[in-house]
Design a protein around this motif. Structure first.
Motif, PDB file in Angstrom:
ATOM      1  N   GLY A  26     -44.133 -55.578 -88.685  1.00 41.89           N
ATOM      2  CA  GLY A  26     -44.715 -54.759 -87.615  1.00 41.89           C
ATOM      3  C   GLY A  26     -44.214 -55.081 -86.222  1.00 41.89           C
ATOM      4  O   GLY A  26     -44.547 -54.380 -85.275  1.00 41.89           O
ATOM      5  N   ILE A  27     -43.423 -56.151 -86.057  1.00 43.65           N
ATOM      6  CA  ILE A  27     -42.906 -56.505 -84.727  1.00 43.65           C
ATOM      7  C   ILE A  27     -41.391 -56.359 -84.770  1.00 43.65           C
ATOM      8  O   ILE A  27     -40.726 -56.933 -85.634  1.00 43.65           O
ATOM      9  CB  ILE A  27     -43.271 -57.961 -84.349  1.00 43.65           C
TER      10      ILE A  27
ATOM     11  N   VAL B 290     -43.537 -52.318 -81.418  1.00 42.48           N
ATOM     12  CA  VAL B 290     -44.550 -52.484 -82.465  1.00 42.48           C
ATOM     13  C   VAL B 290     -44.452 -51.307 -83.425  1.00 42.48           C
ATOM     14  O   VAL B 290     -44.389 -50.155 -82.994  1.00 42.48           O
ATOM     15  CB  VAL B 290     -45.962 -52.517 -81.834  1.00 42.48           C
ATOM     16  N   ASP B 291     -44.404 -51.628 -84.721  1.00 38.57           N
ATOM     17  CA  ASP B 291     -44.476 -50.572 -85.731  1.00 38.57           C
ATOM     18  C   ASP B 291     -45.949 -50.461 -86.129  1.00 38.57           C
ATOM     19  O   ASP B 291     -46.438 -51.208 -86.991  1.00 38.57           O
ATOM     20  CB  ASP B 291     -43.588 -50.969 -86.919  1.00 38.57           C
ATOM     21  N   LEU B 292     -46.646 -49.538 -85.475  1.00 36.05           N
ATOM     22  CA  LEU B 292     -48.102 -49.483 -85.638  1.00 36.05           C
ATOM     23  C   LEU B 292     -48.521 -49.139 -87.064  1.00 36.05           C
ATOM     24  O   LEU B 292     -49.635 -49.455 -87.486  1.00 36.05           O
ATOM     25  CB  LEU B 292     -48.701 -48.476 -84.656  1.00 36.05           C
ATOM     26  N   ASP B 293     -47.611 -48.515 -87.837  1.00 37.70           N
ATOM     27  CA  ASP B 293     -47.945 -48.185 -89.236  1.00 37.70           C
ATOM     28  C   ASP B 293     -48.305 -49.448 -90.023  1.00 37.70           C
ATOM     29  O   ASP B 293     -49.043 -49.388 -91.006  1.00 37.70           O
ATOM     30  CB  ASP B 293     -46.756 -47.502 -89.924  1.00 37.70           C
ATOM     31  N   ARG B 294     -47.749 -50.594 -89.580  1.00 35.71           N
ATOM     32  CA  ARG B 294     -48.025 -51.847 -90.300  1.00 35.71           C
ATOM     33  C   ARG B 294     -49.369 -52.448 -89.894  1.00 35.71           C
ATOM     34  O   ARG B 294     -49.807 -53.439 -90.462  1.00 35.71           O
ATOM     35  CB  ARG B 294     -46.913 -52.874 -90.023  1.00 35.71           C
ATOM     36  N   PHE B 295     -50.003 -51.902 -88.844  1.00 37.02           N
ATOM     37  CA  PHE B 295     -51.242 -52.489 -88.347  1.00 37.02           C
ATOM     38  C   PHE B 295     -52.471 -51.660 -88.724  1.00 37.02           C
ATOM     39  O   PHE B 295     -53.461 -51.621 -87.966  1.00 37.02           O
ATOM     40  CB  PHE B 295     -51.165 -52.689 -86.821  1.00 37.02           C
TER      41      PHE B 295
END
Ligand SMILES: Cc1ncc(COP(=O)(O)O)c(C=O)c1O
Length: 447
Positions: free
Chosen positions: A315-316, A337-342
């Protein structure tokens, strides 16, 4: 288990609050420099007396000494030695980074033609990145120039040379490239574009103290480099700035413009204001400069480690590597940030969760100038020079999808955190436990 809970959900922070420094720092060096400055009574323009001795092997620049004073001339010589040890440059201290850009554009109206560069005149256009502090564009407005907002490269957040090329018109009279956060603008391609057009390339180095591009210090590659020394910067006098230039006549012109148009060296007559840096600020800056090289080296080492660690953290996403950059800017560590991972968390929820775990600032990056609350040219009637000018300065005319995409996905950690070699580990720990609790944070945390 409570210890695995992020601070934002009631766990213990990874890092304790209050462990970071502030800028400008105040220690014994500052007391010595400020005391010596006051004792030397160096507060008149053209004062020839000194405070703390000038660093060995340096000489005071004549023009700065003549119009500003001893302390400012000493700071100019010492900053030149730090920022550009291998390349001769003239440093002109002044009151802030915004005015440094305005004066660079003003100086080019007089000295530009002598250097074979187009003088930026009323109604001409200046290419600026859409993602920057409003000052980059605002300084052009103050010269009655039209800031043309150019989209940025997603991998560096700096002006996209192809978009710059596409934005060129027969009114383009200057390019102001910003080195944002911890990356640099593509100086090779933007420099080539500026040369081809016969216009000045100004480097806005408000974030880029200590940065080096292909062997040359940031600010020495464009015709003028401008710096801010405002309180949030990695080298600070509280407020202040510099303009750097390799050209002696431009340096004389800048010195003259800084101090109400007084003639200096080869300067050409031009109406001007008071943009002087006070001697007290210069004394403070000289003391900060003693710390800067060691601190910048530490920040750069931490930045490199953060980029390496980010590549392995879900995610980073680190920004792009830049082979031409020998030493990066160390203003803030920016990462995507890959917000899909959060799992449903918003960028602001992640920002708050990181801030609480690491006890330091994680900022959203600049709101793109195409719709920024801080960049509203139409709120100033004084800019209504003509209907045509009024419509051309409307920021909504410009399209910057990459800048907006970055705004929605990039965070930046403050530079004080980069002084701590333990920060990359702490960051990784914080991200790991935030990821493990992302559904709860998404549901319960109000940013
Ligand atoms: C990119 C950029 N340009 C220009 C400036 C203006 O500098 P100052 O605040 O010293 O006027 C800043 C300050 O934050 C900045 O970040």
């Amino acid at each position: 288990m409570a210890t695995n809970l992020p601070a934002v959900l009631g766990g213990d922070p990874v890092r304790r609050p209050g462990t970071f420094r502030t800028t400008p720092e105040v220690g014994i060096e500052e007391v010595l420099y400020l005391g010596a400055h006051v004792a030397a009574r160096d507060w008149e323009p053209d004062a020839q007396t000194g405070g703390r001795p000038l660093a060995e092997g340096l000489t005071l620049p004549r023009n700065v000494l003549e119009v500003l004073g001893w302390e400012q001339a000493a700071l100019a010589a010492e900053f030149a030695a730090v920022q550009s040890p291998a390349w001769p440059t003239n440093v002109v201290p002044l009151d802030n980074g915004t005015h440094a850009i305005r004066l660079a554009l003003a100086a080019l109206t007089r000295v530009g033609p002598v250097l074979g560069l187009r003088p930026p005149q009323v109604g001409d256009e200046v290419l600026v990145p859409a993602l920057t502090w409003q000052a980059t564009a605002g300084a052009a407005l103050r010269r009655n120039l039209v800031p043309v907002l150019v989209d940025v490269l997603p991998g560096t957040l700096a002006m996209d040379p192809e978009a710059a090329e596409a934005a060129v018109t027969d009114r383009t009279a200057a390019i102001v490239a910003v080195h944002p956060y911890c990356r640099m603008a593509a100086l090779d391609r933007l420099g080539a574009l500026a040369s081809r057009l016969g216009v000045g390339l100004i480097e806005d180095c408000a974030h880029a103290h200590g940065a080096v591009w292909a062997g040359r210090g940031a600010g020495t590659i464009g015709v003028v480099g401008t710096f801010s020394l405002q309180g949030s910067k990695s080298l600070s006098t509280g407020e202040g700035g510099f303009a750097l230039t390799g050209d002696e006549s431009l340096a004389d012109q800048l010195c003259s413009l800084v101090t109400c148009g007084r003639p200096v060296g080869n300067s050409i007559e031009m109406q001007a204001d008071n943009d002087r840096m006070p001697g007290v600020a210069a004394a403070l800056g000289r003391a900060q400069l003693l710390r800067f090289p060691e601190q910048h080296a530490r920040r750069v080492a931490t930045l490199g480690e953060l980029d390496r660690r980010a590549a392995d953290l879900p995610g980073i996403v680190p920004l792009d590597a830049q082979p031409e950059v020998d030493v990066p800017p160390g203003y803030k560590w920016a990462f995507r940030v890959d917000l899909d991972r959060f799992g449903g968390m918003s960028l602001d929820q992640l920002r708050v969760a990181l801030e609480q775990d690491l006890s330091c600032e994680f900022a959203r990056i600049y709101t793109p100038l195409t719709d920024s609350p801080y960049y509203r040219p139409h709120s100033d009637d004084g800019l209504r020079l003509s209907d045509d000018f009024w419509s051309r300065i409307n920021p909504a005319r410009y399209y910057s999808p990459e800048a907006w995409q970055a705004y929605d996905s990039v965070l930046a950690a403050e530079h004080a955190a980069l002084l701590d070699p333990g920060f990359p580990d702490q960051f990784a720990t914080a991200v790991t436990r935030i990821l493990a609790n992302c559904a709860r944070i998404a549901r319960d945390v109000r940013p």
